[in-house]
Write a protein that holds these residues in place. Structure first.
Motif, PDB file in Angstrom:
ATOM      1  N   SER A   1       0.902  -1.167   0.020  1.00 50.70           N
ATOM      2  CA  SER A   1      -0.104  -0.146   0.008  1.00 50.70           C
ATOM      3  C   SER A   1       0.853   1.251   0.061  1.00 50.70           C
ATOM      4  O   SER A   1       2.116   1.039   0.449  1.00 50.70           O
ATOM      5  CB  SER A   1      -0.808  -0.022   1.328  1.00 50.70           C
TER       6      SER A   1
ATOM      7  N   TRP B   1      -7.429   5.421 -12.465  1.00 51.67           N
ATOM      8  CA  TRP B   1      -6.805   4.395 -11.432  1.00 51.67           C
ATOM      9  C   TRP B   1      -6.012   3.717 -12.272  1.00 51.67           C
ATOM     10  O   TRP B   1      -6.117   2.849 -13.140  1.00 51.67           O
ATOM     11  CB  TRP B   1      -7.933   3.599 -10.645  1.00 51.67           C
TER      12      TRP B   1
ATOM     13  N   THR C   1      -1.812   8.405  -5.782  1.00 49.36           N
ATOM     14  CA  THR C   1      -2.376   8.977  -4.582  1.00 49.36           C
ATOM     15  C   THR C   1      -3.486   7.983  -4.073  1.00 49.36           C
ATOM     16  O   THR C   1      -4.142   7.438  -4.912  1.00 49.36           O
ATOM     17  CB  THR C   1      -3.003   9.935  -5.003  1.00 49.36           C
ATOM     18  N   ARG C   2      -3.563   7.916  -2.949  1.00 49.90           N
ATOM     19  CA  ARG C   2      -4.785   7.389  -2.054  1.00 49.90           C
ATOM     20  C   ARG C   2      -5.163   8.648  -1.017  1.00 49.90           C
ATOM     21  O   ARG C   2      -4.232   9.142  -0.453  1.00 49.90           O
ATOM     22  CB  ARG C   2      -4.416   6.069  -1.356  1.00 49.90           C
TER      23      ARG C   2
ATOM     24  N   SER D   1      -4.608  13.019   2.086  1.00 47.25           N
ATOM     25  CA  SER D   1      -3.901  12.491   0.813  1.00 47.25           C
ATOM     26  C   SER D   1      -2.705  11.833   1.442  1.00 47.25           C
ATOM     27  O   SER D   1      -1.696  12.113   2.108  1.00 47.25           O
ATOM     28  CB  SER D   1      -3.555  13.313  -0.040  1.00 47.25           C
TER      29      SER D   1
ATOM     30  N   GLY E   1      -3.319   3.099  -7.219  1.00 44.20           N
ATOM     31  CA  GLY E   1      -3.923   4.275  -6.678  1.00 44.20           C
ATOM     32  C   GLY E   1      -4.375   5.226  -7.768  1.00 44.20           C
ATOM     33  O   GLY E   1      -4.365   4.632  -9.056  1.00 44.20           O
TER      34      GLY E   1
ATOM     35  N   THR F   1       0.888  10.411  -1.026  1.00 42.17           N
ATOM     36  CA  THR F   1       1.428  10.449  -2.200  1.00 42.17           C
ATOM     37  C   THR F   1       2.594  10.097  -2.579  1.00 42.17           C
ATOM     38  O   THR F   1       3.403  10.165  -1.624  1.00 42.17           O
ATOM     39  CB  THR F   1       1.108  11.919  -2.920  1.00 42.17           C
TER      40      THR F   1
END
Length: 253
Positions: A141, A208, A179-180, A192, A166, A194
């Motif tokens: 992640s 995505w 980004t998530r 965020s 992401g 990043t």
């Protein structure tokens, strides 16, 4: 707002909430997964209150009229109490646009517009890091990648190919961020995460993607000077996941 419209507004609002929480996963664009049952319950309660109000007021949708209603009776009640109970506060009309939006056009999840205007979050300290997979790209992640880059004194990312996913947030300098968004409760408190991508053309904003690559060598791994960046080897477009946010929880890897 006229009293006869109040039950209809409750029904519209309740139906909109049920549409995004009970009959689809759209509600996960706005709240974390654990709160979805509360959305369903709220929608049911609002619909029930709307039906009760409609029956009380004898609206045509229930096929009956309230007995003994007459202009003379309404005027008498208004005279006795000094004001008209048939109207509610006009501000209640502000509920109509969001109710219609949920029914007809559910707003999308937060994306690059929010991330580009947010200060990236610093992840919590990890207590420990498990060994990365021995074969193939190591799936990580963004939270764990950032933590390993800045906190892992064993430099487990050095020379390793990782796999992350992401959405795309373009940067002003021509590069882009993977980004998530993290949430504690709902989209209103999103922050965020990043990681800057190097070596790959910028896909359209909010796309995505799944990327593989190696840590971009800048700064010292295991310290706060480590670059939160990746040299991209492959990139693949993917559908938006049903749960677009990451739950903001204490990190233990």
């Amino acid at each position: 707002m006229r009293r006869t419209f109040q039950p209809l507004l409750l029904l519209l609002t309740g139906a909109g909430i049920l549409r995004v929480s009970l009959f689809s996963d759209i509600g996960l664009r706005y709240v974390k997964e654990g709160l979805q049952p509360f959305l369903v319950a709220s929608g049911i309660v609002l619909c029930a209150l709307g039906l009760i109000g409609a029956r009380r007021d004898g609206l045509p949708l229930l096929g009956r009229r309230q007995e003994h209603d007459s202009p003379h009776r309404d005027a008498t009640m208004q005279a006795e109490h000094g004001h008209d109970h048939s109207h509610g506060p006009r501000i209640a009309w502000l509920l109509l646009p969001p109710a219609l939006a949920l029914l007809l056009f559910a707003p999308p999840a937060l994306g690059s517009y929010t991330a580009a205007r947010d200060n990236p979050k610093i992840v919590e300290d990890y207590e420990r890091f498990e060994p990365l997979s021995a074969h193939g790209p190591a799936p990580l992640s963004l939270t764990e990648f950032i933590a390993r880059a800045q906190q892992d004194d064993k430099q487990s990312l050095k020379g390793r190919t990782v796999l992350m996913q992401g959405f795309v947030t373009p940067r002003e300098d021509g590069t882009w961020d993977l980004t998530r968004l993290l949430v504690a409760c709902c989209a209103a408190d999103a922050q965020s995460l990043t990681v800057t991508m190097h070596g790959a053309k910028t896909p359209p904003a909010d796309t995505w993607v799944k990327v593989t690559g190696t840590w971009h060598p800048h700064g010292a791994l295991g310290t706060t000077s480590a670059a939160l960046a990746l040299d991209v080897a492959t990139i693949e477009r993917i559908p938006e996941p049903p749960v677009p946010y990451i739950d903001r929880a204490p990190a233990v890897a």
